[in-house]
Design an enzyme around this catalytic site. Structure first.
Site, PDB file in Angstrom:
ATOM      1  N   GLU A   1     115.801 -14.107  51.890  1.00  0.00           N
ATOM      2  CA  GLU A   1     115.100 -14.741  53.024  1.00  0.00           C
ATOM      3  C   GLU A   1     115.513 -16.194  53.297  1.00  0.00           C
ATOM      4  OE1 GLU A   1     110.923 -14.015  52.293  1.00  0.00           O
ATOM      5  OE2 GLU A   1     111.241 -11.869  52.073  1.00  0.00           O
TER       6      GLU A   1
ATOM      7  N   GLU B   1     113.031  -2.621  51.127  1.00  0.00           N
ATOM      8  CA  GLU B   1     111.578  -2.777  50.927  1.00  0.00           C
ATOM      9  C   GLU B   1     110.841  -1.961  51.989  1.00  0.00           C
ATOM     10  OE1 GLU B   1     110.414  -6.911  50.677  1.00  0.00           O
ATOM     11  OE2 GLU B   1     112.179  -7.443  49.504  1.00  0.00           O
TER      12      GLU B   1
HETATM   13  O1  G3I Z   1      99.142 -11.930  39.269  1.00  0.00           O
HETATM   14  C1  G3I Z   1      98.128 -12.638  40.002  1.00  0.00           C
HETATM   15  C2  G3I Z   1      96.788 -12.398  39.386  1.00  0.00           C
HETATM   16  O2  G3I Z   1      96.781 -12.969  38.096  1.00  0.00           O
HETATM   17  C3  G3I Z   1      95.726 -13.051  40.280  1.00  0.00           C
HETATM   18  O3  G3I Z   1      94.472 -12.763  39.780  1.00  0.00           O
HETATM   19  C4  G3I Z   1      95.827 -12.500  41.700  1.00  0.00           C
HETATM   20  C5  G3I Z   1      94.835 -13.191  42.648  1.00  0.00           C
HETATM   21  O4  G3I Z   1      95.296 -13.190  43.971  1.00  0.00           O
HETATM   22  O5  G3I Z   1      97.117 -12.746  42.182  1.00  0.00           O
HETATM   23  C6  G3I Z   1      98.129 -12.114  41.430  1.00  0.00           C
HETATM   24  O6  G3I Z   1      99.370 -12.434  41.984  1.00  0.00           O
HETATM   25  C7  G3I Z   1      99.701 -11.805  43.193  1.00  0.00           C
HETATM   26  C8  G3I Z   1     101.006 -11.046  42.970  1.00  0.00           C
HETATM   27  O7  G3I Z   1     101.443 -10.507  44.194  1.00  0.00           O
HETATM   28  C9  G3I Z   1     100.865  -9.909  41.965  1.00  0.00           C
HETATM   29  O8  G3I Z   1      99.990  -8.953  42.440  1.00  0.00           O
HETATM   30  C10 G3I Z   1      99.863 -12.857  44.266  1.00  0.00           C
HETATM   31  O9  G3I Z   1      98.612 -13.439  44.564  1.00  0.00           O
HETATM   32  C11 G3I Z   1     100.447 -12.239  45.516  1.00  0.00           C
HETATM   33  O10 G3I Z   1     100.766 -13.275  46.449  1.00  0.00           O
HETATM   34  C12 G3I Z   1     101.721 -11.508  45.164  1.00  0.00           C
HETATM   35  O11 G3I Z   1     102.190 -10.871  46.332  1.00  0.00           O
HETATM   36  C13 G3I Z   1     103.531 -10.451  46.300  1.00  0.00           C
HETATM   37  C14 G3I Z   1     104.310 -11.147  47.411  1.00  0.00           C
HETATM   38  O12 G3I Z   1     105.627 -10.640  47.450  1.00  0.00           O
HETATM   39  C15 G3I Z   1     104.336 -12.649  47.152  1.00  0.00           C
HETATM   40  O13 G3I Z   1     105.237 -13.279  47.940  1.00  0.00           O
HETATM   41  C16 G3I Z   1     103.546  -8.934  46.532  1.00  0.00           C
HETATM   42  O14 G3I Z   1     102.968  -8.283  45.399  1.00  0.00           O
HETATM   43  C17 G3I Z   1     104.971  -8.442  46.734  1.00  0.00           C
HETATM   44  O15 G3I Z   1     104.930  -7.107  47.178  1.00  0.00           O
HETATM   45  C18 G3I Z   1     105.651  -9.294  47.809  1.00  0.00           C
HETATM   46  O16 G3I Z   1     106.995  -8.850  47.895  1.00  0.00           O
HETATM   47  C19 G3I Z   1     107.798  -9.489  48.912  1.00  0.00           C
HETATM   48  C20 G3I Z   1     109.232  -9.437  48.455  1.00  0.00           C
HETATM   49  O17 G3I Z   1     109.354 -10.013  47.189  1.00  0.00           O
HETATM   50  C21 G3I Z   1     110.143 -10.155  49.465  1.00  0.00           C
HETATM   51  N1  G3I Z   1     109.969  -9.637  50.795  1.00  0.00           N
HETATM   52  C22 G3I Z   1     108.619  -9.585  51.270  1.00  0.00           C
HETATM   53  C23 G3I Z   1     107.748  -8.791  50.287  1.00  0.00           C
HETATM   54  C24 G3I Z   1     106.395  -8.603  50.810  1.00  0.00           C
HETATM   55  O18 G3I Z   1     105.754  -9.846  50.898  1.00  0.00           O
END
Ligand code: G3I
Length: 371
Positions: free
Chosen positions: A160, A265
Site C-alpha cells: 500500500e 486478499e
Molecule cells: O490483538 C488486539 C487485541 O489484543 C485487542 O484486544 C483488540 C481490540 O481492538 O485488537 C486486537 O488487534 C486487532 C488486530 O486486527 C487483531 O485482531 C486490531 O485492533 C485491528 O486493527 C487489526 O485489524 C487488522 C487490520 O489489517 C489492521 O490494519 C485486520 O485483522 C486485518 O485483516 C487487516 O488486514 C489488512 C491487510 O493487512 C492489508 N490490506 C488491508 C487488510 C484489511 O484491512
C-alpha cells in the site's frame, strides 16, 4: 421423578449423540469438495490465517483449512508491530509456528508484510531522525526476510505505497527515505531472501489511475536492476459492483511487465458502505441502516454474491497463464475483518464459507467454474 439409572442412561445417550454429531462434523468437512483440488492445475488457493488458526486451537478447523487451501498468508502476525515490537526485540514465535503449519499441511506461506505504513511498532512514533528510520528499515528487512528465506514461498515486500491517484503515499518511509524507498526495500529483500519470491501488494490497484502509478513503480524497480516477481491486487470489492473490466485490463498489463499476478486478499462486501477500498484508517458512523442482515443474508444478495464470485473465477481462469494465486481474506464469514470495519460489530458475509464452515451458493458457483 427419574431414577438414577434412567439419568445415567439418558446421559450416555446424550454423549453418544454428541459424539456422532462431532464425527459427522468431520465427515461433513470431508464431504465438501476441495477448492485446492478443484484448481490444482490452475492457480494456488489461499486464505488469511489468524492466531487461533495458526496455533491449531481447533482440530476440526485445521482439518478444514488443510482440505480447502494450499497457500496461506498471516492476517497479522508478520506485520512489523507484532514481529518487531521493540527496537532490538523480535518475536518470531507465531511466525515460526506458521512455517511449521505450512510444512505439516502442505500449505505454502506468503509473508505479509515487510514494509507497510500501518501496524508499525509503537517505537517508530518516537523516531525523528532519518538515520534511525533507515537503520530500522534495513535491519527489519534483513532480519525478518533473512530468517524465513527458503522457508516461505514469498513476501509482500511493500504494501500500500500508493494513493488513489497513483502518486506515492506520504508515509514515514517516503518522508524520511525519499522516493526510492520502495526500490530499496526490494533490493534489501533480494539480498536477504534470494530464494523467496518478492511482490508489491496494494488495494484498488486495478483502478486505472492507481494502476498507472503501480506500473510506474514496478518499472522503476525493474529499471534499477532489482528483482520483483509479482504484483498483488488485494481485491476488496463490493457485491454487484465488482470492476471486472479494470481487473481484466490489470491482469493483462501487469502480466506484460513479466510479473505474476495474484489476488491476495479477496472478499466481497455485502453491507452498506459509502466508499471503496481498504484504507484502514477510514471509518463510518453506525446508524439504523448500517447492519441490515443480522438474521441472515437475503436470497437476492446471496445470489448476486454467487454470480460475482462465479464471474471473477471465470476471469481468473481465462488468464491462468498469469494469475498464480487467489487468496481469500479469511476462512469463513465469522473471521472476516469486514465484521469490524469500517463499522464495528456488523454481521458480514463476504466469503465462500458461512460461520460454520458450510459452503454458500457462491462456493458451488466457483467450484462449477473450475470444471
Ligand atoms: O490483538 C488486539 C487485541 O489484543 C485487542 O484486544 C483488540 C481490540 O481492538 O485488537 C486486537 O488487534 C486487532 C488486530 O486486527 C487483531 O485482531 C486490531 O485492533 C485491528 O486493527 C487489526 O485489524 C487488522 C487490520 O489489517 C489492521 O490494519 C485486520 O485483522 C486485518 O485483516 C487487516 O488486514 C489488512 C491487510 O493487512 C492489508 N490490506 C488491508 C487488510 C484489511 O484491512
Amino acid at each position: 421423578m427419574l431414577s438414577n439409572k434412567s439419568i445415567t442412561s439418558l446421559s450416555t445417550a446424550l454423549l453418544l449423540l454428541i459424539n456422532v454429531a462431532t464425527e459427522q462434523g468431520g465427515a461433513l468437512a470431508q464431504s465438501i469438495p476441495s477448492l485446492r483440488d478443484a484448481f490444482k492445475n490452475d492457480f494456488g488457493i489461499g486464505t488469511a490465517l489468524n492466531n487461533a488458526q495458526i496455533e491449531e486451537r481447533d482440530p476440526q478447523t485445521t482439518e478444514f483449512i488443510a482440505r480447502q487451501f494450499n497457500m496461506a498468508t498471516p492476517e497479522n502476525i508478520m506485520k512489523s508491530a507484532l514481529i518487531h515490537p521493540k527496537w532490538d526485540t523480535y518475536n518470531f514465535e507465531l511466525a515460526d509456528k506458521l512455517v511449521e503449519f505450512g510444512k505439516k499441511h502442505k500449505i505454502k506461506i506468503n509473508g505479509h508484510t515487510l514494509i507497510w505504513h500501518s501496524q508499525l511498532p509503537m517505537f517508530i512514533r518516537g523516531i525523528k531522525s532519518q538515520d534511525s528510520i533507515r537503520t530500522f528499515f534495513t535491519d527489519h528487512i534483513k532480519t525478518v526476510a533473512g530468517r524465513y528465506d527458503g522457508k516461505i514461498l514469498s513476501w509482500d515486500v511493500v504494501n500500500e505505497a500508493l494513493n488513489e491517484d497513483g502518486t506515492m503515499r506520504k508515509t514515514v518511509f517516503l518522508q524520511q527515505l525519499g522516493d526510492d524507498y520502495v526500490t530499496e526495500a526490494f533490493r534489501l529483500a533480494q539480498q536477504a531472501a534470494p530464494k523467496t519470491e518478492l511482490y508489491y501488494n496494494d488495494y484498488n490497484n486495478e483502478q486505472p489511475a492507481k494502476r498507472a502509478g503501480c506500473i510506474a513503480l514496478i518499472k522503476k524497480i525493474q529499471a534499477a536492476g532489482v528483482r520483483i516477481d509479482g504484483v498483488g491486487i488485494q481485491g476488496h470489492w463490493h457485491v454487484g459492483n465488482v470492476p471486472f473490466k479494470d481487473i481484466e485490463e490489470s491482469i493483462v498489463q501487469y502480466g506484460a511487465l513479466g510479473l505474476k499476478v495474484m489476488f491476495t486478499e479477496l472478499d466481497i462486501e455485502v453491507l452498506p458502505r459509502n466508499f471503496q477500498g481498504a484504507e484502514v484508517s477510514q471509518r463510518m458512523t453506525a446508524n439504523a441502516e448500517s447492519n441490515p442482515y443480522t438474521n441472515g443474508l437475503p436470497d437476492t444478495v446471496q445470489q448476486q454474491l454467487a454470480a460475482d464470485y462465479e464471474a471473477l473465477f471465470k476471469l481468473f481462469l481465462k488468464h491462468k497463464d498469469k494469475v498464480t494465486r487467489v487468496t481469500f481474506w479469511g476462512v469463513n464469514d465469522g473471521q472476516s475483518w469486514l465484521n469490524n470495519w469500517p463499522v464495528r460489530g456488523r454481521t458480514n458475509y463476504p466469503l465462500l464459507f458461512d460461520r460454520n464452515n458450510q459452503p454458500k451458493p457462491a462456493f458451488y458457483k466457483v467450484l462449477a467454474a473450475s470444471k
